[in-house]
Design an enzyme around this catalytic site. Structure first.
Site, PDB file in Angstrom:
ATOM      1  N   TRP A 114       8.759  35.702  32.375  1.00  0.00           N
ATOM      2  CA  TRP A 114       9.707  34.501  32.575  1.00  0.00           C
ATOM      3  C   TRP A 114      10.077  33.974  30.855  1.00  0.00           C
ATOM      4  O   TRP A 114      11.203  34.118  30.231  1.00  0.00           O
ATOM      5  CB  TRP A 114       9.743  33.408  33.597  1.00  0.00           C
ATOM      6  CG  TRP A 114      10.398  32.183  33.178  1.00  0.00           C
ATOM      7  CD1 TRP A 114      10.495  31.549  32.590  1.00  0.00           C
ATOM      8  CD2 TRP A 114      12.035  32.269  33.420  1.00  0.00           C
ATOM      9  NE1 TRP A 114      11.463  30.437  32.750  1.00  0.00           N
ATOM     10  CE2 TRP A 114      12.642  31.467  33.115  1.00  0.00           C
ATOM     11  CE3 TRP A 114      12.948  33.388  34.192  1.00  0.00           C
ATOM     12  CZ2 TRP A 114      14.248  30.991  33.874  1.00  0.00           C
ATOM     13  CZ3 TRP A 114      14.375  33.264  34.122  1.00  0.00           C
ATOM     14  CH2 TRP A 114      14.491  31.982  34.023  1.00  0.00           C
ATOM     15  N   TYR A 149       9.433  40.615  37.401  1.00  0.00           N
ATOM     16  CA  TYR A 149       8.440  39.593  36.255  1.00  0.00           C
ATOM     17  C   TYR A 149       7.815  38.581  37.077  1.00  0.00           C
ATOM     18  O   TYR A 149       7.688  38.059  38.393  1.00  0.00           O
ATOM     19  CB  TYR A 149       9.885  39.225  35.696  1.00  0.00           C
ATOM     20  CG  TYR A 149      11.064  38.201  36.004  1.00  0.00           C
ATOM     21  CD1 TYR A 149      10.729  36.746  36.156  1.00  0.00           C
ATOM     22  CD2 TYR A 149      11.360  38.516  37.227  1.00  0.00           C
ATOM     23  CE1 TYR A 149      11.765  35.657  36.511  1.00  0.00           C
ATOM     24  CE2 TYR A 149      12.806  37.512  37.500  1.00  0.00           C
ATOM     25  CZ  TYR A 149      12.833  36.870  37.494  1.00  0.00           C
ATOM     26  OH  TYR A 149      13.564  34.976  37.676  1.00  0.00           O
ATOM     27  N   CYS A 150       7.086  37.785  35.800  1.00  0.00           N
ATOM     28  CA  CYS A 150       6.477  36.202  36.318  1.00  0.00           C
ATOM     29  C   CYS A 150       6.804  35.771  35.918  1.00  0.00           C
ATOM     30  O   CYS A 150       7.672  36.189  34.557  1.00  0.00           O
ATOM     31  CB  CYS A 150       5.320  37.291  37.025  1.00  0.00           C
ATOM     32  SG  CYS A 150       4.211  37.827  35.451  1.00  0.00           S
ATOM     33  N   TYR A 151       5.644  35.227  35.073  1.00  0.00           N
ATOM     34  CA  TYR A 151       5.056  33.908  34.333  1.00  0.00           C
ATOM     35  C   TYR A 151       5.671  34.435  32.860  1.00  0.00           C
ATOM     36  O   TYR A 151       6.202  34.213  31.641  1.00  0.00           O
ATOM     37  CB  TYR A 151       4.083  32.986  34.015  1.00  0.00           C
ATOM     38  CG  TYR A 151       4.095  31.956  35.361  1.00  0.00           C
ATOM     39  CD1 TYR A 151       5.073  30.964  35.879  1.00  0.00           C
ATOM     40  CD2 TYR A 151       3.562  32.785  36.566  1.00  0.00           C
ATOM     41  CE1 TYR A 151       5.631  29.886  36.654  1.00  0.00           C
ATOM     42  CE2 TYR A 151       3.711  31.262  37.780  1.00  0.00           C
ATOM     43  CZ  TYR A 151       4.334  30.493  37.399  1.00  0.00           C
ATOM     44  OH  TYR A 151       4.209  29.537  39.024  1.00  0.00           O
TER      45      TYR A 151
END
Length: 111
Positions: free
Chosen positions: A92, A63-65
């Site tokens: 996120w 996952y990332c932003y």
């Protein structure tokens, strides 16, 4: 596609898998502020260690932003033979929103 996108609502079940690897592609400051349980930074060392691993059936959640840039790492891992690669759709931000909804729901039912 070499990975599957998951909604935040699907992540708690995946987090129960003992052999799950969780990689957070966000910057170190954001990681320090909060991250998924057992997450590791998606730094060069952790990625290299994973790629060299022998268990290509091991599940990996990335996952990332916002769920966009993490797709690149998902494709990379799929290209190295990993068969259970998951991207957190919405990243996120989606996880925090889901977690907050769960906490509100829980407090409403116990209050």
């Amino acid at each position: 596609m070499s990975y599957e996108s998951l909604l935040a609502e699907q992540v708690p079940e995946l987090l129960e898998q003992a052999d799950l690897v969780v990689l957070d592609t966000r910057d170190p400051h954001s990681f320090a502020q909060g991250h998924l349980p057992n997450a590791k930074p998606a730094d060069e060392a952790n990625i290299a260690r994973l790629i060299r691993g022998r268990n290509k059936a091991q599940p990996v959640l990335v996952y990332c932003y916002h769920g966009n840039s993490s797709r690149d790492l998902c494709r990379l891992l799929g290209g190295f033979g990993y068969t259970q690669v998951y991207n957190l759709e919405g990243g996120w931000q989606a996880w925090v929103s889901f977690r907050d909804r769960q906490e509100v729901s829980l407090s409403a039912s116990t209050g």
